[in-house]
Design a protein around this motif. Structure first.
Motif, PDB file in Angstrom:
ATOM      1  N   GLU A   1      48.221  -6.378 -10.210  1.00 21.64           N
ATOM      2  CA  GLU A   1      48.349  -7.581 -11.023  1.00 21.64           C
ATOM      3  C   GLU A   1      47.230  -8.569 -10.738  1.00 21.64           C
ATOM      4  OE1 GLU A   1      52.414  -8.797 -10.561  1.00 21.64           O
ATOM      5  OE2 GLU A   1      53.119  -6.956 -11.508  1.00 21.64           O
ATOM      6  N   ALA A   2      46.752  -8.575  -9.473  1.00 21.18           N
ATOM      7  CA  ALA A   2      45.620  -9.443  -9.149  1.00 21.18           C
ATOM      8  C   ALA A   2      44.381  -8.985  -9.908  1.00 21.18           C
ATOM      9  CB  ALA A   2      45.362  -9.432  -7.650  1.00 21.18           C
TER      10      ALA A   2
ATOM     11  N   ALA B   1      55.264  -2.634  -3.064  1.00 17.04           N
ATOM     12  CA  ALA B   1      55.184  -4.016  -3.553  1.00 17.04           C
ATOM     13  C   ALA B   1      53.748  -4.525  -3.488  1.00 17.04           C
ATOM     14  CB  ALA B   1      56.109  -4.911  -2.737  1.00 17.04           C
ATOM     15  N   TYR B   2      53.037  -4.153  -2.407  1.00 20.29           N
ATOM     16  CA  TYR B   2      51.644  -4.581  -2.281  1.00 20.29           C
ATOM     17  C   TYR B   2      50.782  -3.962  -3.371  1.00 20.29           C
ATOM     18  CZ  TYR B   2      52.407  -6.779   2.205  1.00 20.29           C
ATOM     19  OH  TYR B   2      52.833  -7.606   3.200  1.00 20.29           O
TER      20      TYR B   2
ATOM     21  N   ILE C   1      51.734  -3.133  -6.363  1.00 17.29           N
ATOM     22  CA  ILE C   1      51.990  -3.883  -7.601  1.00 17.29           C
ATOM     23  C   ILE C   1      51.220  -5.198  -7.587  1.00 17.29           C
ATOM     24  CG2 ILE C   1      53.767  -5.110  -8.912  1.00 17.29           C
ATOM     25  CD1 ILE C   1      55.728  -2.974  -8.097  1.00 17.29           C
ATOM     26  N   ALA C   2      51.295  -5.907  -6.447  1.00 15.22           N
ATOM     27  CA  ALA C   2      50.612  -7.202  -6.348  1.00 15.22           C
ATOM     28  C   ALA C   2      49.108  -7.040  -6.538  1.00 15.22           C
ATOM     29  CB  ALA C   2      50.912  -7.843  -4.991  1.00 15.22           C
ATOM     30  N   ASN C   3      48.551  -5.961  -5.965  1.00 10.68           N
ATOM     31  CA  ASN C   3      47.121  -5.708  -6.096  1.00 10.68           C
ATOM     32  C   ASN C   3      46.707  -5.456  -7.537  1.00 10.68           C
ATOM     33  OD1 ASN C   3      45.467  -5.964  -4.009  1.00 10.68           O
ATOM     34  ND2 ASN C   3      45.643  -3.865  -3.249  1.00 10.68           N
TER      35      ASN C   3
ATOM     36  N   PHE D   1      53.660  -6.640 -16.030  1.00 13.41           N
ATOM     37  CA  PHE D   1      54.003  -7.151 -14.713  1.00 13.41           C
ATOM     38  C   PHE D   1      55.407  -6.724 -14.331  1.00 13.41           C
ATOM     39  CE2 PHE D   1      50.938 -10.692 -13.444  1.00 13.41           C
ATOM     40  CZ  PHE D   1      49.884 -10.005 -13.989  1.00 13.41           C
ATOM     41  N   LYS D   2      55.544  -6.332 -13.043  1.00 16.90           N
ATOM     42  CA  LYS D   2      56.851  -5.864 -12.579  1.00 16.90           C
ATOM     43  C   LYS D   2      57.483  -6.901 -11.660  1.00 16.90           C
ATOM     44  CE  LYS D   2      56.357  -0.877 -12.768  1.00 16.90           C
ATOM     45  NZ  LYS D   2      54.938  -0.524 -12.485  1.00 16.90           N
ATOM     46  N   ASP D   3      58.767  -7.072 -11.830  1.00 10.65           N
ATOM     47  CA  ASP D   3      59.507  -7.945 -10.941  1.00 10.65           C
ATOM     48  C   ASP D   3      59.823  -7.156  -9.672  1.00 10.65           C
ATOM     49  OD1 ASP D   3      60.590 -10.287 -10.254  1.00 10.65           O
ATOM     50  OD2 ASP D   3      62.418 -10.086 -11.444  1.00 10.65           O
ATOM     51  N   ILE D   4      59.535  -7.736  -8.513  1.00  8.09           N
ATOM     52  CA  ILE D   4      59.866  -7.009  -7.291  1.00  8.09           C
ATOM     53  C   ILE D   4      60.935  -7.770  -6.520  1.00  8.09           C
ATOM     54  CG2 ILE D   4      57.744  -5.704  -6.940  1.00  8.09           C
ATOM     55  CD1 ILE D   4      56.785  -8.022  -5.197  1.00  8.09           C
TER      56      ILE D   4
END
Lengths: 88, 238
Positions: free
Chosen positions: A13-14, A6-7, A9-11, A76-79
């Motif tokens: 997207e940032a 998840a991190y 993915i968040a990275n 973007f992925k939904d987590i």
């Protein structure tokens, strides 16, 4: 394990967000001060607006809205946030 | 003529109180209707951590489209011309930028820490008293100043529409907002925000179209600005 993913993915997207905002700034600044710095008497007008304003503020906003929409839809992925709650 | 003015004033007073009343009732109803699945605290402050895209969009509209966009901004634009509009357009980036960079990460970590407020989050993250103290302090200072501006804007708006005195206008505004925020929590705020955001969006479009029509089209408006002061249509402040 799930959490690490998840991190990541968040990275990612940032980073995409930073890229978008840099592009946004260059577009905004380039058209505004590139086209707008000449003498107002020499301005070209598009749909009644001065060309710099039309490209920088009107096309720029529409383009960014479109880009954000496309990028969020495609990249973007939904987590799931409840995933790790079962662990403890 | 005088009669007409009085009727207009009554009408706008009526419209104002009806809309304030409606927003207020909706806020209260929502606070009653919320389910009890999540804890009261999570429901009250975070709307149970689940709100849809439309609500998010309209909340951001209503948050950014604040008193400064409708009361202060047009005044500055009138003095400074398109250069001001150019600057305000940069706000477009702040919405997606903050959401893309912080949104997902905050959601993951806040859920893990069971954090409710920004300060909860920072406390868990940094484990430092100073961070807690400084963040609480700056939130109070900056939110207070930002809210004071909104309240003054709201009070002045009600004053100019209804002809009430500034202080009673301010009082009505403050009491309404405080009541529904206190009773309704976050879900009520986001719902009333979505309604107000939609009203602002539709209102702005109507305003834009009618201004262009009453100015006789965009070209004459720009020509007027140019003859008034050529700097009004440059990106540099006049």
């Amino acid at each position: 394990m799930k959490n690490k993913h998840a991190y990541q993915i968040a990275n990612r997207e940032a980073l995409i967000g930073i890229g978008l905002v840099i592009f946004n700034f260059l577009w905004w600044f380039g058209f505004a001060y590139g086209l707008g710095k000449e003498d107002p008497a020499e301005y070209q007008f598009i749909l009644g607006f001065p060309a710099w304003f039309f490209y920088s503020c009107i096309v720029g906003v529409l383009l960014m809205a479109f880009l954000v929409f496309i990028i969020v839809k495609l990249f973007f992925k939904d987590i799931p946030l409840n995933e790790e709650e079962g662990d403890h | 003529m005088r009669r007409r003015v009085i009727i207009d004033e009554c009408n706008s007073k009526l419209t104002l109180f009806i809309s304030v009343g409606l927003i207020f009732i909706i806020g209260l109803l929502v606070s009653k209707a919320s389910d009890n699945k999540s804890s009261f605290i999570e429901e009250y402050y975070l709307g149970g951590r689940q709100l849809g895209g439309f609500v998010l969009a309209m909340t951001m509209t209503a948050t950014y489209g604040s008193a400064s966009s409708f009361i202060g901004g047009p005044g500055v634009a009138y003095n400074e011309g398109l250069g001001w509009v150019l600057l305000s357009v940069t706000q477009v980036a702040t919405g997606y930028f903050t959401l893309m960079i912080l949104g997902k990460r905050f959601a993951i970590i806040a859920k893990k820490y069971k954090a409710i407020t920004m300060v909860d989050f920072l406390k868990e993250r940094y484990q430092s008293k100073w961070v807690v103290f400084l963040s609480s302090f700056s939130i109070i200072i900056f939110l207070f100043s930002a809210m004071a501006a909104q309240w003054i804007g709201g009070g002045r708006l009600i004053e100019s529409i209804t002809g009430l005195s500034y202080h009673s206008a301010l009082l009505i505004f403050v009491i309404t907002v405080s009541l529904y925020v206190t009773f309704g929590g976050f879900r009520a705020v986001t719902l009333t925000d979505s309604i107000q955001g939609s009203i602002m969006l539709i209102g702005t479009i109507i305003l834009l179209v009618s201004i262009i029509i009453s100015g006789g089209g965009i070209s004459p408006i720009m020509a007027d600005l140019q003859s008034e002061n050529p700097n009004l249509i440059t990106p540099i402040w006049s």
